[in-house]
Write an enzyme that holds these catalytic residues in place. Structure first.
Site, PDB file in Angstrom:
ATOM      1  N   HIS A 497       0.828  -1.209   0.000  1.00 15.19           N
ATOM      2  CA  HIS A 497       0.000   0.000   0.000  1.00 15.19           C
ATOM      3  C   HIS A 497       0.865   1.262   0.000  1.00 15.19           C
ATOM      4  O   HIS A 497       0.716   2.141  -0.852  1.00 15.19           O
ATOM      5  CB  HIS A 497      -0.912  -0.003   1.235  1.00 15.19           C
ATOM      6  CG  HIS A 497      -1.734   1.234   1.385  1.00 15.19           C
ATOM      7  ND1 HIS A 497      -3.067   1.280   1.040  1.00 15.19           N
ATOM      8  CD2 HIS A 497      -1.426   2.487   1.821  1.00 15.19           C
ATOM      9  CE1 HIS A 497      -3.538   2.495   1.252  1.00 15.19           C
ATOM     10  NE2 HIS A 497      -2.550   3.249   1.731  1.00 15.19           N
ATOM     11  N   GLU A 498       1.773   1.351   0.942  1.00 19.13           N
ATOM     12  CA  GLU A 498       2.583   2.571   1.056  1.00 19.13           C
ATOM     13  C   GLU A 498       3.470   2.751  -0.171  1.00 19.13           C
ATOM     14  O   GLU A 498       3.727   3.878  -0.595  1.00 19.13           O
ATOM     15  CB  GLU A 498       3.416   2.546   2.338  1.00 19.13           C
ATOM     16  CG  GLU A 498       2.587   2.587   3.626  1.00 19.13           C
ATOM     17  CD  GLU A 498       1.601   3.751   3.687  1.00 19.13           C
ATOM     18  OE1 GLU A 498       1.888   4.817   3.125  1.00 19.13           O
ATOM     19  OE2 GLU A 498       0.508   3.565   4.278  1.00 19.13           O
ATOM     20  N   HIS A 501       1.724   4.642  -2.807  1.00 19.07           N
ATOM     21  CA  HIS A 501       1.850   6.100  -2.654  1.00 19.07           C
ATOM     22  C   HIS A 501       3.194   6.572  -3.220  1.00 19.07           C
ATOM     23  O   HIS A 501       3.281   7.601  -3.883  1.00 19.07           O
ATOM     24  CB  HIS A 501       1.792   6.491  -1.182  1.00 19.07           C
ATOM     25  CG  HIS A 501       0.425   6.391  -0.566  1.00 19.07           C
ATOM     26  ND1 HIS A 501      -0.679   6.997  -1.114  1.00 19.07           N
ATOM     27  CD2 HIS A 501      -0.014   5.787   0.572  1.00 19.07           C
ATOM     28  CE1 HIS A 501      -1.739   6.758  -0.332  1.00 19.07           C
ATOM     29  NE2 HIS A 501      -1.364   6.027   0.685  1.00 19.07           N
ATOM     30  N   HIS A 504       3.183   6.712  -6.962  1.00 21.37           N
ATOM     31  CA  HIS A 504       2.386   7.859  -7.406  1.00 21.37           C
ATOM     32  C   HIS A 504       3.242   9.132  -7.355  1.00 21.37           C
ATOM     33  O   HIS A 504       3.184   9.985  -8.231  1.00 21.37           O
ATOM     34  CB  HIS A 504       1.173   7.985  -6.482  1.00 21.37           C
ATOM     35  CG  HIS A 504       0.074   8.861  -6.997  1.00 21.37           C
ATOM     36  ND1 HIS A 504      -0.985   9.247  -6.221  1.00 21.37           N
ATOM     37  CD2 HIS A 504      -0.137   9.435  -8.210  1.00 21.37           C
ATOM     38  CE1 HIS A 504      -1.806  10.016  -6.928  1.00 21.37           C
ATOM     39  NE2 HIS A 504      -1.310  10.146  -8.135  1.00 21.37           N
TER      40      HIS A 504
HETATM   41 ZN   LIG Z   1      -2.564   5.258   2.256  1.00 22.55          ZN
END
Ligand SMILES: [Zn+2]
Length: 710
Positions: A497-498, A501, A504
């Site tokens: 998940h991280e 980021h 992105h």
């Molecule tokens: Zn998050």
């Protein structure tokens, strides 16, 4: 839930990272780092360097803004918007470093700096955004933006600056501006005192018992911790269970003593409304009234209307529609789950020869855990040997990114770190050129705040020629020296998940750093999508190997994980949704309708009833007197997590339909979404990628929720 923090919008916009001035000094903050990609000089930095750099940075920014505002030349894109975009470099560099370190490695000196500078930085923000001469120039460029902006992104940047200034109050008259500043100041004080009270009461509300027998179900280590906790409170020989800020307390899962579970639960939900020194109801009431006044000053009917206009949801109606569509499905699933748990309660009691009872909130986690084991035979400890930290990161997270995007990673040991267990990697693009530096700060430490998040030390900024230095922060418990770090399945997901980021941020190709920011209800979307690779067969086969034998994780173990994914989702969804609904309804009240201090608790109960989410065994994840998210940056914004997840689940469907983990899909994701940051309307990016409006069905399927036919 893992959080992703962007700096407050205009601060990051005005304080874009930049190149060095000519100062020479032993303060490393005053010059741009000479290290690769301007990676911070953690080895040379001392806490006493911050204050002078902050002071000088604020002065420099004000001088730069003054020069822009008072420029005798007619306003142009370059001399106004671009100049603003390049200003405040020292302040940006310094606040970035300070706030990143406050999250990852706080100490009293850094905390004191935060206290000392919070008000000053807020006033700095007002001084810039409410500067009338500056606004007049921005307004002039805005009026002629079709002609003045050199490209579509520049036009969007002009609109962004103007909108931020207008939303801060730039169009108000002097008396209104004065009132606005006073409201902001009072709100800052109130929210700080709210947070302080909530934290203090969490610590104060520990539940104390006399004997270890009452703690049956806890591990020896947990019982020892409770004894220690009591001792620290001067209660030698007793046991104190510390509280967390959620409604449901973790020990409700383990404690066999039903009366104690009830005590713990009641202590938790009473917080903030006991009429003691920590009572926050008056604060909540006043904050809402002030937010209503601020919204009204700015021409909005409600605080929610003000907040949501700047999000992808755009209006309260849209958010209400989503929440009201999900709520009945969550409620129905939760009722089904409750019935199943009730059966377990009945049989459990019968086996003990005792009368049954009806399932209450303090019984849910306890019986759900029993049911989970019975249904799935799922035991975390069986998985862990296959989830060694370096393998998960390098042969899982990085491997998936390499397969999908063609980027590669190489660990480097020569750069300084603020803690020995922080790892640094070079990231190379498909053409072999350096794309970014990635910092993996994975271990928990007392100086680190809870949860997981991504932030950046240096941003991608073509105006200054800088490339990203990005960090992921997790809180993985560190094993004793010499022992391997074996992760839980949750931690593995959080790592993916991280890193979503981070991707992105690293892939952003925008011309202007201010446009890297995306709306709050969009930001969790790419990161949630990246979680799909955690149990993707080819990725899993590459990283999930026994740390001693190298044997791959048995398929049946993983199948159990997959099947357990939908377990208890009615409960999880309903407790989240009911809190999100209360947040919306509170911020959708019009001026004059804020509940009084005495009415806060009744207001919440009333809303839960009216919205059909009032179900005793499943209370809201947070109750209003301790709902910190909405007293802070997530006011009228708690819905954002599920909003992003609708987009995420829909996108995962698209990925699966198009062959999953392959370079072609990575290129599409990167080109159409990840490289665009906030350079284009977020929902346009989504539609360009997936080819349709967001569909709620994939989310419902993922969570196993059933929409009731009317
Ligand atoms: Zn998050």
């Amino acid at each position: 839930m893992p959080a992703y923090r962007f700096a407050p919008l205009i601060l990051s916009a005005l304080l874009a990272t930049g190149l060095a001035g000519a100062q020479t000094s032993d303060n490393p903050l005053l010059t741009v780092s000479p290290l690769p990609l301007h990676y911070p000089q953690f080895d040379k930095l001392r806490d006493e360097h911050f204050a002078p750099a902050l002071d000088q940075g604020m002065a420099e920014q004000l001088a730069e803004v003054k020069a822009i505002a008072e420029n005798p030349a007619a306003p142009t894109f370059d001399n106004t918007i671009l100049a603003l975009e390049k200003s405040g470099r020292l302040l940006s560099r310094t606040t970035t470093l300070l706030f990143n370190l406050l999250g990852a490695d706080a100490n009293p000196a850094r905390q004191q700096l935060q206290t000392d500078y919070a008000a000053k930085l807020a006033a700095q923000r007002d001084a810039v955004l409410l500067n009338p001469r500056l606004f007049a120039r921005v307004e002039a460029v805005y009026a002629a933006r079709d002609k003045m902006a050199p490209n579509a992104e520049a036009k969007r940047l002009v609109e962004r600056y103007r909108r931020d200034m207008v939303r801060a109050g730039a169009l108000l008259n002097d008396a209104q501006k004065t009132r606005m500043k006073a409201i902001n100041a009072e709100l800052a004080t109130l929210t700080a005192s709210f947070n302080k009270a909530v934290l203090a009461e969490v610590n104060d509300s520990a539940v104390v018992v006399d004997s270890a027998d009452e703690l049956a179900g806890l591990s020896p280590a947990q019982i020892a911790a409770a004894a220690d906790n009591a001792k620290k409170r001067g209660l030698d020989g007793k046991y104190a269970i510390a509280l967390l800020n959620t409604t449901i307390q973790p020990f409700e899962t383990d404690l066999q003593n039903r009366a104690l579970r009830e005590r713990l639960h009641r202590a938790s939900v009473a917080r903030g409304a006991r009429g003691n020194a920590f009572d926050t109801r008056g604060t909540v009431s006043r904050v809402i009234a002030l937010r209503q006044e601020r919204a009204a000053l700015l021409g909005y009917a409600t605080p929610a209307a003000f907040v949501l206009e700047d999000e992808t949801a755009q209006s309260a109606d849209t958010v209400n529609a989503l929440l009201r569509k999900l709520a009945p499905a969550a409620m129905a699933s939760a009722r089904t789950e409750a019935a199943e748990l009730q059966k377990l309660v009945d049989s459990d009691q019968a086996a003990k020869g005792q009368p049954s009872f009806s399932l209450q909130a303090w019984d849910w986690s306890y019986y759900a855990d029993k049911l989970r084991s019975a249904k799935y035979g799922f035991d975390e400890s069986q998985l862990k040997p296959y989830l060694e930290i370096t393998s998960v990161l390098e042969r899982g997270v990085f491997f998936a990114a390499q397969q999908l995007y063609g980027i590669t990673f190489k660990r480097r040991m020569d750069l300084p770190v603020y803690r020995d267990d922080v790892r640094v990697y070079d990231v190379f693009d498909t053409n072999g050129k350096q794309l970014a530096i990635f910092i993996a700060d994975l271990y928990a430490r007392p100086s680190k705040r809870g949860g997981a998040w991504m932030n950046s030390y240096v941003s991608q900024n073509p105006l200054e020629g800088t490339q990203p230095v990005v960090a992921n922060h997790l809180n993985i418990p560190k094993p004793p020296a010499g022992e391997p770090t074996l992760l839980t399945w949750d931690e593995v997901n959080t790592m993916f998940h991280e890193f979503g980021h981070a991707l992105h941020y690293m892939f952003n190709q925008g011309r202007y750093p201010s446009l890297a920011r995306v709306p709050r209800d969009f930001v969790e979307y790419p990161s949630q999508v990246n979680e799909v690779w955690a149990d993707w067969p080819s990725v899993l086969a590459n990283y999930a190997k026994h740390y001693q034998t190298g044997a791959p994780m048995p398929r049946e173990l993983l199948d159990k994980v997959a099947r357990a994914k939908r377990f208890n989702q009615g409960y999880a969804t309903l407790s989240y949704l009911s809190a999100a609904i209360v947040d919306q309804r509170l911020h959708q009240l019009k001026p004059g309708q804020a509940p009084t201090a005495d009415g806060i608790v009744d207001f919440e109960a009333q809303v839960l009833k009216e919205e059909g989410v009032d179900f005793g065994p499943v209370p809201p994840r947070y109750r209003l007197p301790y709902f910190s998210h909405i007293m802070g940056g997530y006011s009228a914004g708690y819905y954002a997590y599920i909003w992003s997840e609708v987009l995420d689940a829909d996108t995962v469907e698209w990925l699966k339909a198009n062959g999953g983990l392959k370079r072609a899909n990575g290129d599409v994701l990167r080109t159409k979404l990840l490289s665009r940051g906030g350079a284009e309307d977020a929902m346009v990016l989504f539609r360009n990628l997936v080819g349709h409006e967001p569909d709620i069905k994939p989310l419902l399927e993922r969570r196993g929720l059933v929409v009731q036919k009317p």
